[in-house]
Write an enzyme that holds these catalytic residues in place. Structure first.
Site, PDB file in Angstrom:
ATOM      1  N   ASN A 210       0.860  -1.176   0.000  1.00 26.05           N
ATOM      2  CA  ASN A 210       0.000   0.000   0.000  1.00 26.05           C
ATOM      3  C   ASN A 210       0.896   1.225   0.000  1.00 26.05           C
ATOM      4  O   ASN A 210       2.017   1.166   0.502  1.00 26.05           O
ATOM      5  CB  ASN A 210      -0.852   0.038   1.273  1.00 26.05           C
ATOM      6  CG  ASN A 210      -2.064  -0.857   1.195  1.00 26.05           C
ATOM      7  OD1 ASN A 210      -2.396  -1.394   0.144  1.00 26.05           O
ATOM      8  ND2 ASN A 210      -2.722  -1.031   2.307  1.00 26.05           N
ATOM      9  N   ASP A 279      -4.614  -5.594   2.365  1.00 23.22           N
ATOM     10  CA  ASP A 279      -5.768  -6.434   2.698  1.00 23.22           C
ATOM     11  C   ASP A 279      -5.577  -7.883   2.248  1.00 23.22           C
ATOM     12  O   ASP A 279      -6.163  -8.779   2.822  1.00 23.22           O
ATOM     13  CB  ASP A 279      -7.034  -5.852   2.060  1.00 23.22           C
ATOM     14  CG  ASP A 279      -7.422  -4.544   2.733  1.00 23.22           C
ATOM     15  OD1 ASP A 279      -7.411  -4.507   3.978  1.00 23.22           O
ATOM     16  OD2 ASP A 279      -7.688  -3.549   2.022  1.00 23.22           O
ATOM     17  N   LYS A 289      12.738 -15.932  -8.741  1.00 22.01           N
ATOM     18  CA  LYS A 289      12.141 -14.832  -9.496  1.00 22.01           C
ATOM     19  C   LYS A 289      11.299 -15.374 -10.650  1.00 22.01           C
ATOM     20  O   LYS A 289      11.779 -16.231 -11.409  1.00 22.01           O
ATOM     21  CB  LYS A 289      13.269 -13.939 -10.025  1.00 22.01           C
ATOM     22  CG  LYS A 289      12.779 -12.719 -10.743  1.00 22.01           C
ATOM     23  CD  LYS A 289      13.930 -11.855 -11.198  1.00 22.01           C
ATOM     24  CE  LYS A 289      13.428 -10.773 -12.124  1.00 22.01           C
ATOM     25  NZ  LYS A 289      14.512  -9.997 -12.712  1.00 22.01           N
ATOM     26  N   PRO A 305      -5.150 -10.899   8.043  1.00 23.05           N
ATOM     27  CA  PRO A 305      -5.956 -10.642   9.248  1.00 23.05           C
ATOM     28  C   PRO A 305      -6.164  -9.141   9.426  1.00 23.05           C
ATOM     29  O   PRO A 305      -5.325  -8.338   9.014  1.00 23.05           O
ATOM     30  CB  PRO A 305      -5.080 -11.193  10.379  1.00 23.05           C
ATOM     31  CG  PRO A 305      -3.699 -11.212   9.838  1.00 23.05           C
ATOM     32  CD  PRO A 305      -3.816 -11.400   8.339  1.00 23.05           C
ATOM     33  N   ASP A 306      -7.277  -8.762  10.033  1.00 21.38           N
ATOM     34  CA  ASP A 306      -7.498  -7.354  10.380  1.00 21.38           C
ATOM     35  C   ASP A 306      -6.937  -7.161  11.793  1.00 21.38           C
ATOM     36  O   ASP A 306      -7.546  -7.579  12.787  1.00 21.38           O
ATOM     37  CB  ASP A 306      -8.987  -6.993  10.320  1.00 21.38           C
ATOM     38  CG  ASP A 306      -9.195  -5.486  10.453  1.00 21.38           C
ATOM     39  OD1 ASP A 306      -8.542  -4.874  11.324  1.00 21.38           O
ATOM     40  OD2 ASP A 306      -9.994  -4.929   9.680  1.00 21.38           O
ATOM     41  N   PHE A 323      -7.492   4.388  12.057  1.00 20.47           N
ATOM     42  CA  PHE A 323      -7.390   5.447  11.050  1.00 20.47           C
ATOM     43  C   PHE A 323      -8.279   5.076   9.869  1.00 20.47           C
ATOM     44  O   PHE A 323      -8.397   3.899   9.533  1.00 20.47           O
ATOM     45  CB  PHE A 323      -5.938   5.624  10.590  1.00 20.47           C
ATOM     46  CG  PHE A 323      -5.178   6.595  11.454  1.00 20.47           C
ATOM     47  CD1 PHE A 323      -4.920   6.309  12.785  1.00 20.47           C
ATOM     48  CD2 PHE A 323      -4.739   7.808  10.933  1.00 20.47           C
ATOM     49  CE1 PHE A 323      -4.247   7.206  13.595  1.00 20.47           C
ATOM     50  CE2 PHE A 323      -4.061   8.715  11.734  1.00 20.47           C
ATOM     51  CZ  PHE A 323      -3.809   8.420  13.066  1.00 20.47           C
ATOM     52  N   LYS A 337     -16.450   2.386  10.603  1.00 24.62           N
ATOM     53  CA  LYS A 337     -15.298   1.675  11.196  1.00 24.62           C
ATOM     54  C   LYS A 337     -15.340   1.730  12.713  1.00 24.62           C
ATOM     55  O   LYS A 337     -15.019   0.756  13.392  1.00 24.62           O
ATOM     56  CB  LYS A 337     -13.992   2.307  10.695  1.00 24.62           C
ATOM     57  CG  LYS A 337     -13.509   1.592   9.458  1.00 24.62           C
ATOM     58  CD  LYS A 337     -12.367   2.265   8.773  1.00 24.62           C
ATOM     59  CE  LYS A 337     -12.596   2.025   7.292  1.00 24.62           C
ATOM     60  NZ  LYS A 337     -11.548   2.513   6.452  1.00 24.62           N
ATOM     61  N   LYS A 341     -15.591  -2.069  13.960  1.00 25.64           N
ATOM     62  CA  LYS A 341     -14.393  -2.619  14.627  1.00 25.64           C
ATOM     63  C   LYS A 341     -14.434  -2.395  16.139  1.00 25.64           C
ATOM     64  O   LYS A 341     -13.489  -2.724  16.833  1.00 25.64           O
ATOM     65  CB  LYS A 341     -13.126  -1.992  14.021  1.00 25.64           C
ATOM     66  CG  LYS A 341     -12.940  -2.293  12.527  1.00 25.64           C
ATOM     67  CD  LYS A 341     -11.510  -2.102  12.049  1.00 25.64           C
ATOM     68  CE  LYS A 341     -11.430  -2.128  10.524  1.00 25.64           C
ATOM     69  NZ  LYS A 341     -10.078  -2.250  10.004  1.00 25.64           N
TER      70      LYS A 341
HETATM   71  O1  C5P Z   1      -8.222  -0.867   5.885  1.00 18.93           O
HETATM   72  P1  C5P Z   1      -9.208  -0.151   6.744  1.00 18.93           P
HETATM   73  O2  C5P Z   1      -9.771   1.067   6.113  1.00 18.93           O
HETATM   74  O3  C5P Z   1     -10.232  -1.056   7.370  1.00 18.93           O
HETATM   75  O4  C5P Z   1      -8.301   0.405   7.960  1.00 18.93           O
HETATM   76  C1  C5P Z   1      -8.877   1.004   9.086  1.00 18.93           C
HETATM   77  C2  C5P Z   1      -7.990   0.801  10.264  1.00 18.93           C
HETATM   78  O5  C5P Z   1      -7.771  -0.595  10.486  1.00 18.93           O
HETATM   79  C3  C5P Z   1      -6.613   1.419  10.182  1.00 18.93           C
HETATM   80  O6  C5P Z   1      -6.368   1.977  11.450  1.00 18.93           O
HETATM   81  C4  C5P Z   1      -5.675   0.251   9.901  1.00 18.93           C
HETATM   82  O7  C5P Z   1      -4.407   0.437  10.486  1.00 18.93           O
HETATM   83  C5  C5P Z   1      -6.385  -0.921  10.541  1.00 18.93           C
HETATM   84  N1  C5P Z   1      -6.202  -2.196   9.810  1.00 18.93           N
HETATM   85  C6  C5P Z   1      -5.545  -3.243  10.408  1.00 18.93           C
HETATM   86  N2  C5P Z   1      -5.399  -4.427   9.753  1.00 18.93           N
HETATM   87  C7  C5P Z   1      -5.894  -4.587   8.506  1.00 18.93           C
HETATM   88  C8  C5P Z   1      -6.576  -3.525   7.874  1.00 18.93           C
HETATM   89  C9  C5P Z   1      -6.701  -2.329   8.564  1.00 18.93           C
HETATM   90  O8  C5P Z   1      -5.071  -3.096  11.543  1.00 18.93           O
HETATM   91  N3  C5P Z   1      -5.731  -5.745   7.890  1.00 18.93           N
END
Ligand code: C5P
Length: 397
Positions: A210, A279, A289, A305-306, A323, A337, A341
């Site tokens: 990213n 993601d 390679k 994982p989130d 964020f 969010k 979350k």
């Molecule tokens: O990607 P997303 O918009 O859901 O991100 C929102 C928040 O979740 C951010 O603070 C990001 O650091 C966190 N996040 C995370 N792990 C992920 C995706 C997002 O900790 N796989």
């Protein structure tokens, strides 16, 4: 605006070769808007002339206890009267020994005894002198007396040896002083953070990532340290220096970031996910390679994982901050969010407002509503976020 703007600093320069670095320190302090008065010991003057410090500070330099620039000859008392801090850099083994024992046989040591402001010292000496039990005893005594000790650093020394004892770099001393002079509403709190991007390898030379400079996360880590928190920063690959006082854990992939966070989250009072976590990751990582010729490769992806959601759903979850960097509909995505979350605070910004640059414009979303912060440098925005978080913690989250 710098945290040191308008502060008055008395800088003591004792006789070590690192005195030349003190000149750069004066330059940084002046640039930050501080007033600087330099006091040099007799040996300090042998390394760098007072003229250098006078030119850089814009103030005449003090070297003698007997100086009739003060009509009452009380410069040893008056110099620190209006000072916010007395900083000695470099501080030799000799001056540390004198201060630990309350000796006052020249202007600088007399100033230390007569001061009513905080004292910070940045030791600078050969590694044997630093390691000597007498020096270590003196430093312990000074710490017990409430003196802040900055460094020393390890590395190559002027004498040609390598080891601990080298004075910390001017920018680090500057950062330590800036942090020292800030209020400490988060003293005793532990903050765990993520920052930067993650990198998910496809083969040894390619990967998915990213866009994230890490600047906002690093500015936030700095602001947390300044507010007195102990900060652990799990960082994806960025090219930024570690902020003063931050414990940094480097990772590359989201899985590594997740593992590092889970390992340390048990001790955290606050968790802040600033990282732009990828993601998805490739299911298979090619050992060699992938060649251009031949069949077009198909890259199968699986979900990462989130990290933030996993932390927030722990039974004893810390105070969780997320964020939301969005390209549109900031309000609804950020609120979404916060709820989905189960976070206590979301910092939202439009990507066009913050990405990669040095300024940012954010809106804070919590259970009470939304609170826009003015556009400012990422450092100032970070201080604003920490200030808001301190208020939320005080009201029980
Ligand atoms: O990607 P997303 O918009 O859901 O991100 C929102 C928040 O979740 C951010 O603070 C990001 O650091 C966190 N996040 C995370 N792990 C992920 C995706 C997002 O900790 N796989």
């Amino acid at each position: 605006m710098s945290e040191l703007a308008g502060k008055t600093i008395v800088l003591g320069v004792s006789g070590g070769v690192a005195a030349y670095k003190a000149a750069e320190l004066v330059r940084l302090l002046i640039k930050a808007g501080a007033r600087v008065h330099v006091v040099m010991t007799e040996n300090g003057v042998r390394f760098v002339t007072p003229t250098t410090f006078q030119a850089l500070s814009g103030n005449s330099v003090w070297t003698e206890a007997w100086d009739d620039r003060r009509a009452n000859n009380m410069s040893h008392i008056e110099l620190t009267r209006a000072a916010d801090a007395l900083l000695i850099a470099p501080a030799t083994a000799n001056i540390l020994a004198k201060l630990a024992n309350g000796l006052a046989d020249d202007l600088l040591s007399t100033l230390v005894l007569a001061r009513d402001c905080p004292l910070l010292v940045a030791p600078a000496m050969n590694k044997q002198m630093w390691g000597n039990p007498a020096t270590q005893r003196n430093v312990e005594r000074l710490r017990a007396d409430g003196v802040a000790v900055i460094g020393p650093a390890a590395g190559e020394q002027a004498c040609g040896e390598v080891g601990e004892g080298r004075m910390s770099e001017p920018v680090e001393i500057f950062e330590a002083l800036a942090a020292f002079l800030q209020p400490k509403p988060l003293a005793g709190r532990r903050v765990l953070m993520t920052a930067g991007p993650t990198y998910e390898p496809i083969d040894p030379v390619r990967g998915i990532t990213n866009i994230s400079s890490g600047k906002m996360g690093y500015a936030l880590a700095r602001a947390f340290v300044q507010a007195g928190a102990r900060v652990q920063l799990v960082s994806g690959p960025v090219s930024l220096p570690t902020p003063y006082g931050v414990e940094r854990i480097d990772v590359q992939t989201a899985a590594q970031m997740h593992q590092a966070v889970m390992q340390h989250v048990g001790e955290a009072d606050v968790f802040v996910g600033v990282a732009a976590v990828a993601d998805y990751r490739p299911v298979d990582v090619a050992a060699d390679k992938i060649k251009k010729a031949g069949e077009l490769p198909a890259i199968r992806l699986e979900r990462n994982p989130d990290i933030l959601a996993d932390v927030a759903s722990l039974p004893a979850a810390p105070f969780c901050v997320g964020f939301a960097a969005e390209s549109r509909d900031l309000d609804s995505y950020a609120r979404g969010k916060l709820e989905a979350k189960r976070l206590q605070l979301v910092v939202g910004n439009l990507v066009q407002d913050g990405m990669g640059g040095d300024t940012n414009q954010v809106v804070l979303y919590d259970a009470w509503g939304s609170h826009p912060l003015p556009r400012a440098s990422k450092r100032e925005v970070a201080v604003g976020i920490v200030g808001h978080l301190v208020q939320l913690l005080a009201t029980g989250g």
